[in-house]
Every structure is written in C-alpha cells, then in structure tokens.
Design a protein around this motif. Structure first.
Motif, PDB file in Angstrom:
ATOM      1  N   LEU A 416      30.549  79.375 108.499  1.00  0.00           N
ATOM      2  CA  LEU A 416      30.564  79.031 107.482  1.00  0.00           C
ATOM      3  C   LEU A 416      29.754  80.128 106.634  1.00  0.00           C
ATOM      4  O   LEU A 416      31.472  79.894 105.555  1.00  0.00           O
ATOM      5  CB  LEU A 416      29.074  77.586 107.412  1.00  0.00           C
ATOM      6  N   ASN A 417      29.200  80.693 107.008  1.00  0.00           N
ATOM      7  CA  ASN A 417      29.061  82.066 106.232  1.00  0.00           C
ATOM      8  C   ASN A 417      30.578  83.309 105.308  1.00  0.00           C
ATOM      9  O   ASN A 417      30.776  83.251 104.693  1.00  0.00           O
ATOM     10  CB  ASN A 417      27.609  82.696 106.248  1.00  0.00           C
ATOM     11  N   ASP A 418      30.542  83.361 106.444  1.00  0.00           N
ATOM     12  CA  ASP A 418      32.440  84.446 106.283  1.00  0.00           C
ATOM     13  C   ASP A 418      33.018  83.437 105.576  1.00  0.00           C
ATOM     14  O   ASP A 418      34.258  84.043 104.700  1.00  0.00           O
ATOM     15  CB  ASP A 418      33.265  84.617 107.947  1.00  0.00           C
ATOM     16  N   ARG A 419      33.332  81.674 106.091  1.00  0.00           N
ATOM     17  CA  ARG A 419      34.579  81.174 105.512  1.00  0.00           C
ATOM     18  C   ARG A 419      34.227  81.069 103.721  1.00  0.00           C
ATOM     19  O   ARG A 419      35.352  81.627 103.247  1.00  0.00           O
ATOM     20  CB  ARG A 419      34.531  80.514 106.248  1.00  0.00           C
ATOM     21  N   PHE A 420      32.816  80.697 103.930  1.00  0.00           N
ATOM     22  CA  PHE A 420      32.709  80.320 102.483  1.00  0.00           C
ATOM     23  C   PHE A 420      32.884  81.988 101.838  1.00  0.00           C
ATOM     24  O   PHE A 420      33.814  81.901 100.670  1.00  0.00           O
ATOM     25  CB  PHE A 420      31.450  80.036 102.358  1.00  0.00           C
ATOM     26  N   ALA A 421      32.347  83.078 102.135  1.00  0.00           N
ATOM     27  CA  ALA A 421      32.240  83.992 100.835  1.00  0.00           C
ATOM     28  C   ALA A 421      33.516  84.473 101.343  1.00  0.00           C
ATOM     29  O   ALA A 421      34.843  85.348 100.062  1.00  0.00           O
ATOM     30  CB  ALA A 421      31.648  85.052 102.030  1.00  0.00           C
ATOM     31  N   GLY A 422      34.833  84.729 102.060  1.00  0.00           N
ATOM     32  CA  GLY A 422      36.222  85.076 102.374  1.00  0.00           C
ATOM     33  C   GLY A 422      36.711  83.934 101.501  1.00  0.00           C
ATOM     34  O   GLY A 422      37.579  84.766 100.595  1.00  0.00           O
ATOM     35  N   GLU A 423      36.260  82.827 101.345  1.00  0.00           N
ATOM     36  CA  GLU A 423      37.430  82.199 100.609  1.00  0.00           C
ATOM     37  C   GLU A 423      36.948  82.699  99.212  1.00  0.00           C
ATOM     38  O   GLU A 423      37.666  82.719  97.618  1.00  0.00           O
ATOM     39  CB  GLU A 423      37.107  80.812 100.156  1.00  0.00           C
ATOM     40  N   GLU A 424      35.502  82.503  98.894  1.00  0.00           N
ATOM     41  CA  GLU A 424      35.122  83.028  97.455  1.00  0.00           C
ATOM     42  C   GLU A 424      35.891  84.288  96.387  1.00  0.00           C
ATOM     43  O   GLU A 424      36.619  84.196  95.479  1.00  0.00           O
ATOM     44  CB  GLU A 424      33.751  82.991  97.371  1.00  0.00           C
ATOM     45  N   LEU A 425      35.903  85.441  97.997  1.00  0.00           N
ATOM     46  CA  LEU A 425      36.268  86.692  97.000  1.00  0.00           C
ATOM     47  C   LEU A 425      38.103  86.801  96.897  1.00  0.00           C
ATOM     48  O   LEU A 425      38.751  87.043  95.871  1.00  0.00           O
ATOM     49  CB  LEU A 425      35.694  87.573  98.087  1.00  0.00           C
ATOM     50  N   LYS A 426      38.178  85.650  97.619  1.00  0.00           N
ATOM     51  CA  LYS A 426      40.183  85.658  97.919  1.00  0.00           C
ATOM     52  C   LYS A 426      40.192  84.898  96.602  1.00  0.00           C
ATOM     53  O   LYS A 426      41.576  85.412  95.605  1.00  0.00           O
ATOM     54  CB  LYS A 426      40.401  85.250  98.947  1.00  0.00           C
ATOM     55  N   ALA A 427      39.664  84.053  96.536  1.00  0.00           N
ATOM     56  CA  ALA A 427      39.953  82.881  95.329  1.00  0.00           C
ATOM     57  C   ALA A 427      39.490  84.243  93.696  1.00  0.00           C
ATOM     58  O   ALA A 427      40.561  83.894  93.194  1.00  0.00           O
ATOM     59  CB  ALA A 427      38.877  82.063  94.900  1.00  0.00           C
ATOM     60  N   LYS A 428      38.781  84.985  93.886  1.00  0.00           N
ATOM     61  CA  LYS A 428      38.439  85.762  92.706  1.00  0.00           C
ATOM     62  C   LYS A 428      38.845  86.894  92.248  1.00  0.00           C
ATOM     63  O   LYS A 428      39.895  87.459  91.323  1.00  0.00           O
ATOM     64  CB  LYS A 428      37.017  86.243  93.073  1.00  0.00           C
ATOM     65  N   ASP A 429      39.506  87.795  93.542  1.00  0.00           N
ATOM     66  CA  ASP A 429      40.037  88.851  93.514  1.00  0.00           C
ATOM     67  C   ASP A 429      40.926  88.852  95.196  1.00  0.00           C
ATOM     68  O   ASP A 429      40.547  89.203  95.876  1.00  0.00           O
ATOM     69  CB  ASP A 429      39.833  90.306  93.341  1.00  0.00           C
ATOM     70  N   ALA A 430      42.648  88.526  95.134  1.00  0.00           N
ATOM     71  CA  ALA A 430      42.647  88.103  96.691  1.00  0.00           C
ATOM     72  C   ALA A 430      43.556  89.673  96.708  1.00  0.00           C
ATOM     73  O   ALA A 430      43.383  89.880  98.412  1.00  0.00           O
ATOM     74  CB  ALA A 430      44.940  87.806  96.361  1.00  0.00           C
ATOM     75  N   ALA A 431      43.922  90.185  96.388  1.00  0.00           N
ATOM     76  CA  ALA A 431      44.169  92.528  96.742  1.00  0.00           C
ATOM     77  C   ALA A 431      42.432  92.808  96.832  1.00  0.00           C
ATOM     78  O   ALA A 431      42.193  93.929  98.092  1.00  0.00           O
ATOM     79  CB  ALA A 431      44.291  92.829  95.655  1.00  0.00           C
ATOM     80  N   LEU A 432      41.137  92.519  96.782  1.00  0.00           N
ATOM     81  CA  LEU A 432      40.014  92.808  96.632  1.00  0.00           C
ATOM     82  C   LEU A 432      39.512  92.360  98.208  1.00  0.00           C
ATOM     83  O   LEU A 432      39.138  93.025  98.524  1.00  0.00           O
ATOM     84  CB  LEU A 432      38.527  92.771  95.489  1.00  0.00           C
ATOM     85  N   PHE A 433      40.529  90.579  98.675  1.00  0.00           N
ATOM     86  CA  PHE A 433      39.769  90.843 100.025  1.00  0.00           C
ATOM     87  C   PHE A 433      40.589  91.381 100.474  1.00  0.00           C
ATOM     88  O   PHE A 433      39.924  91.395 102.384  1.00  0.00           O
ATOM     89  CB  PHE A 433      40.439  89.140  99.298  1.00  0.00           C
ATOM     90  N   GLU A 434      41.735  91.948 100.460  1.00  0.00           N
ATOM     91  CA  GLU A 434      42.683  92.210 100.879  1.00  0.00           C
ATOM     92  C   GLU A 434      41.906  93.337 102.334  1.00  0.00           C
ATOM     93  O   GLU A 434      42.477  93.878 103.029  1.00  0.00           O
ATOM     94  CB  GLU A 434      44.045  92.137 100.765  1.00  0.00           C
ATOM     95  N   GLU A 435      41.178  94.263 101.195  1.00  0.00           N
ATOM     96  CA  GLU A 435      40.160  95.653 101.541  1.00  0.00           C
ATOM     97  C   GLU A 435      38.917  95.191 102.145  1.00  0.00           C
ATOM     98  O   GLU A 435      39.246  96.039 102.663  1.00  0.00           O
ATOM     99  CB  GLU A 435      39.905  96.183  99.614  1.00  0.00           C
ATOM    100  N   TYR A 436      38.464  94.246 101.654  1.00  0.00           N
ATOM    101  CA  TYR A 436      37.280  94.022 101.923  1.00  0.00           C
ATOM    102  C   TYR A 436      37.443  92.984 103.366  1.00  0.00           C
ATOM    103  O   TYR A 436      36.199  93.256 104.536  1.00  0.00           O
ATOM    104  CB  TYR A 436      36.916  93.344 100.742  1.00  0.00           C
ATOM    105  N   LYS A 437      38.020  92.348 103.595  1.00  0.00           N
ATOM    106  CA  LYS A 437      38.090  91.622 104.850  1.00  0.00           C
ATOM    107  C   LYS A 437      37.799  91.787 105.608  1.00  0.00           C
ATOM    108  O   LYS A 437      38.216  92.988 106.461  1.00  0.00           O
ATOM    109  CB  LYS A 437      39.448  90.375 104.729  1.00  0.00           C
ATOM    110  N   ALA A 438      36.764  91.293 106.834  1.00  0.00           N
ATOM    111  CA  ALA A 438      36.553  91.737 108.762  1.00  0.00           C
ATOM    112  C   ALA A 438      38.505  92.052 109.540  1.00  0.00           C
ATOM    113  O   ALA A 438      39.644  90.946 109.279  1.00  0.00           O
ATOM    114  CB  ALA A 438      36.117  90.665 109.127  1.00  0.00           C
ATOM    115  N   PRO A 439      38.451  92.768 109.990  1.00  0.00           N
ATOM    116  CA  PRO A 439      39.222  93.332 111.147  1.00  0.00           C
ATOM    117  C   PRO A 439      40.037  91.568 111.779  1.00  0.00           C
ATOM    118  O   PRO A 439      41.161  91.727 112.213  1.00  0.00           O
ATOM    119  CB  PRO A 439      39.327  94.414 111.804  1.00  0.00           C
ATOM    120  N   ALA A 440      39.345  91.528 111.904  1.00  0.00           N
ATOM    121  CA  ALA A 440      39.123  89.873 112.980  1.00  0.00           C
ATOM    122  C   ALA A 440      38.860  88.658 112.512  1.00  0.00           C
ATOM    123  O   ALA A 440      37.949  88.592 111.499  1.00  0.00           O
ATOM    124  CB  ALA A 440      38.959  90.258 114.094  1.00  0.00           C
TER     125      ALA A 440
END
Length: 534
Positions: A416-440
C-alpha cells in the motif's frame, strides 16, 4: 494473589517468567529489525514491498513453529521444543548475518527472519498452553502478563537501536545480535524444569479428540493461508507456477486435516475466532512491523524510535491490568476485545494525520491502548471455551495470526505504501515519477491485477538523507510521506471490521447466558465426558 500461589505447580512462577523471557527475546529482535528497515532499504536498494516481504518472513516462520509445535507438544513435552527453539534462534543469527551484498542480501535476510520467527513460534507453542495450564482459574490475566513481555522486548529493542544505532552508530548486525542476550537467559530458566500437562492431555485425550473442534472449518482457514504462503516463496515463484504449487500444497494439507479430524465439521465459533485472529495478526503485528519506519519517515528516525518505545511501554503497562478490567469493571473478554478494536480504529485514523510530535504521542497512545489486549485475550478465549483441544486450537490460532501478519499485514502495508507513494508522485510530477520509480512493480499476494510501481529504495534513501534537498527531492520525500498517511488510514478498516465481529460475538454469548469458561468433566472411569460450564 501472586503468580506463585495461583499456579497449580510449585515451579509455576519460574515457568511463567521463563516464558516471559522467551517472548521478550522475540520482541527485542522484532523491534531492532523494525528500526533497521531503512538501513536495508538504503544499503541493498529494497522497495517497500521487498522490505515488507522480509518482515513478513519474520511472521510466516512463526506460523510453522507454533502450529507444528502445537500439534506435538502434548505428546513430546515442552522441554524438547524449548531446545529446538533455542537452537533455531542461534542458527537464525548466522544466516541473517551472512547478508553482505545486494545480490545475496534478500535471500539471507528472508531466511534468517524466517528461522528467527520459527523459533519464536515454537516457544509460543510452549508458553501459551503452558501458562493456560498453570493458571486455569485466571487465564486472561496471566496470558496478558506473559504477553506483556512482547511490548517489553520492543521497548528494549527500540531503545537499544536508538542508543547503539543512532547514538553510537553500531552496524545493523551488531544491533540485531542483542536479542541473543534474553535468548540465553530463557534457556537457563527453562533448563532442568518439570512441566505439567494440559487439561486435555492429563485426561488422556487423543490427538483426534483434540483436533475435532478445529475440524474442516478451522483447517480451511489455516490451509488457505498456507497455500498463499507457499505460493509466495521466492524459489517457488521462480518456477512461474507459484499459485498452482501453493494451491496444491494447501489442498493436500486440507485433505490430511479432513482425515485426521475424521471428517469432523468443527466448531463454527472457533472458525469465527480463527478468521478474527487473522485480522488481529494483520493489524497488530503488521502495523507494528511498519509503524517505527512510518513515524520515523514522517518525523526523524530517532523520533520514530521514541514513539515506538512510547506505544510499547503503554502496552507493557496495561497488560498487567487485564485482571482489574475483567473482575472489577465486570467486562468479559469478548466485551474487552470489542472496545479495544473500536479504540484501535480511532487511533490509526488519528495517527494518519499527525503533523507534530505532540499529536503523534496522543494519537499513538490511543492506538496502543486499542491494540494492547488483542492477542493474549484471544488466546484466553480459546483456552476458556475449548479446553478439550489442549494446545492444538490455541497454537493453530496463533499460527493463523502470525501467518496473516506475514502475508497480509507486513507485505500488505508495504504494498500500500508503494502504491500510494507512487500514485502521489505520479500525480505531482510524472517525469519525476519515471526517474524515481522502482525497477519492478509491487504486487499484493502476487496478484497481477494489483501491480503498482513504488519508489526505488536506494534513490528514495538518498533523497531523504540529503541535508539540503532540491525541489525534486523534496517532492519525492513528500510523496512518500503522503503514502505513509494513506496506508495508515487504509489500515484502520481492519480493526473496524474486528469491532463488528466482536460485537456479534458479545451478543451471541448474551443469548446463551453470558460468557463463561468451560472445564472438562470426568466420568466415573476417569475418562473425559466432554466440556461443561464452569
């Protein structure tokens, strides 16, 4: 009345405190592990889901220890199982400390935690029925005293991590090794002691008789969770047929249970208690495994340890008050559980919104009060209502709780923490999410439809550690903190569900004349005639 005068054996007090030290060792290891999650994430690049899976192994192994131990303890005796647990505690240290590189760390840490938990489970297969047998007239009180050792161990473990880790900068291996101190003490206290038999074993009940109330219904709960556990094992998942293999093993175990119980349906009440204890394991132990990391993320790691010590100290103190609550306030164990579940739900929702340390101390105090009596009081209910099951039902229920914590609680909160954190960052800055998202992607119970990308543990750790954060790093850290808050809010629905179940149980007992302990009767030949009301 003192423990010495209430116990049915002359060494009752020593055995009680030996069990206390045994569970304390588990609490120490658990708390230190919670404090070094961040170290593992940063050193080895683990995601929240991977850390949750490692933490989950620290519960799943418990299931095997307590269930296997509970099935044989009435036949082989308590002493032999204590020896097995002691050796497993030593072995777990060697396996865990073998972790050294990102390539091997996951497997060594996973198996090290599993063996550690197996030792803890084996000890509870001894301690729970032992204390229930030693103090048959006051099980709720003494089982709560026994399990006061768990928060006591967490206080000591968190304090040790705070002092030696944050203060003296010890490595995580040196910190974790501290659990071996209470391990040596419990071994000394148990050594050379004689042990009583459970009520069912003393009356000559066979294993089949002890297992009948578990039956098909109770076995189905345990076998379902075991199927999910086997499907999640890394070497089984690597085959690409994890679900098939896991379900096959679960079905085989179910078949064995059906035959062993001689096709007994089992008790519906025990089924409800088993399902509810799965929720207990998920919310109490699953949350405990993450709460130090979450509050440390919302504030600082040192403050996270302070808050963890605070909640554990509250639990430790209150578990000595179960006798007062039950006898003086005239609250039945089921009524107590219903009240606690409601308070725990409120506490988690309050904790999700904390912004200052004052708010955090207050919110976590509410949560701590709520979760205090869950585990030992559930064990007392089984001991009170199903004495004819000996150690079997109590141990299986404990295993279900720990297995749920390992499969649902720990990994679930990490997911849940992964999901919510990822969704939050993607909503704030999609490019930054692509840079920081986990490999899998992270998945819950390895279900493909739940796949969601969290944040890379190594990159997130670097952003957190930066003394002067760039705007991008601050955005990433804030997204992770938002994920923490949403995770706690989602977690609160579990005790809310428990409160409804306990209320229904309370009403059920009202219809049959109120909650009363049951004791086994004897016929004129000395054999058992089944349970009777106290």
């Amino acid at each position: 009345m003192s423990a010495k005068t209430e116990g049915i054996a002359p060494n009752a007090s020593r055995l009680l405190w030996a069990g206390f030290l045994a569970i304390l060792a588990a609490g120490v290891g658990f708390a230190i592990r919670g404090g070094i999650f961040a170290n593992w994430g940063k050193d080895y690049g683990f995601t929240g889901a991977q850390l949750g899976a490692i933490g989950g192994a620290g519960f799943s192994g418990f299931c095997f220890g307590i269930i296997l131990g509970g099935l044989v303890v009435d036949k082989i005796g308590y002493g032999k199982l204590v020896a097995v647990a002691f050796l497993a505690h030593i072995l777990s240290a060697f396996v865990t400390f073998a972790a050294s590189t990102p390539a091997n760390a996951y497997n060594y840490l996973w198996w090290g935690m599993f063996i550690f938990a197996y030792a803890n489970g084996t000890l509870e297969a001894v301690a729970n029925p032992l204390v229930a047998t030693l103090y048959p007239k006051n099980r709720t009180h003494y089982l709560n005293i026994l399990h006061a050792s768990w928060p006591a161990g967490m206080v000591l473990g968190a304090a040790a991590g705070w002092f030696f880790g944050d203060g003296m900068h010890w490595g995580w291996k040196a910190q974790l090794a501290l659990y071996l101190v209470p391990t040596a003490i419990y071994a000394i206290l148990f050594f050379g002691q004689s042990f009583p038999k459970s009520e069912a074993a003393a009356k000559g009940s066979s294993f089949v008789e002890m297992f009948k109330d578990v039956g098909i219904l109770g076995s189905a709960v345990a076998c379902f969770l075991l199927a999910k556990f086997f499907a999640s094992l890394p070497f089984i998942m690597a085959t690409g047929h994890g679900d098939l293999i896991g379900n096959s093993i679960g079905s085989l175990l179910m078949l064995v249970a059906v035959v062993v119980s001689r096709f007994s349906i089992g008790s519906v009440l025990l089924l409800v208690l088993f399902i509810t204890h799965a929720l207990v394991g998920a919310v109490e132990l699953g949350t405990d495994g993450w709460i130090q990391n979450i509050t440390g993320n919302l504030f600082t790691p040192e403050q996270g340890k302070q808050l963890f010590i605070w909640t554990s100290a509250i639990m430790f103190s209150l578990r000595f008050c179960a006798h007062f609550i039950e006898r003086t306030l005239k609250i039945s164990p089921v009524g107590l559980l219903c009240i606690c579940a409601t308070i725990a739900c409120i506490g988690l929702r309050l904790t999700s919104g904390i912004t200052t340390m004052t708010m955090a101390f207050a919110a976590l105090a509410v949560y701590a009060i709520g979760k205090t009596f869950f585990w030992p009081t559930m064990l007392a209910v089984v001991g009170d209502r199903f004495p004819q099951t000996g150690a079997v039902a109590m141990s299986i229920m404990g295993g279900i709780g720990m297995l749920s914590a390992g499969l649902v609680g720990g990994p679930g909160l990490g997911y849940l923490n992964d999901r919510f954190a990822g969704e939050e960052l993607k909503a704030k800055d999609a490019a930054l999410f692509e840079e920081y998202k986990a490999p899998a992607p992270s998945k819950f119970l390895n279900i493909e439809s739940t796949a969601a990308y969290g944040l890379d543990g190594k990159k997130l750790g670097e952003a957190k550690d930066a003394k002067e954060k760039t705007p991008a790093q601050q955005t990433v850290v804030t997204a992770d903190q938002t994920g923490n808050r949403h995770t706690l809010m989602s977690d609160s629905y579990i005790p809310a569900t428990m409160a409804v179940i306990y209320l229904l149980l309370f009403l059920y007992f009202k219809t049959i004349g109120g909650y009363k302990p049951i004791h086994m009767a004897e016929d004129f030949t000395g054999g058992t005639t089944g349970p009777m009301e106290a």
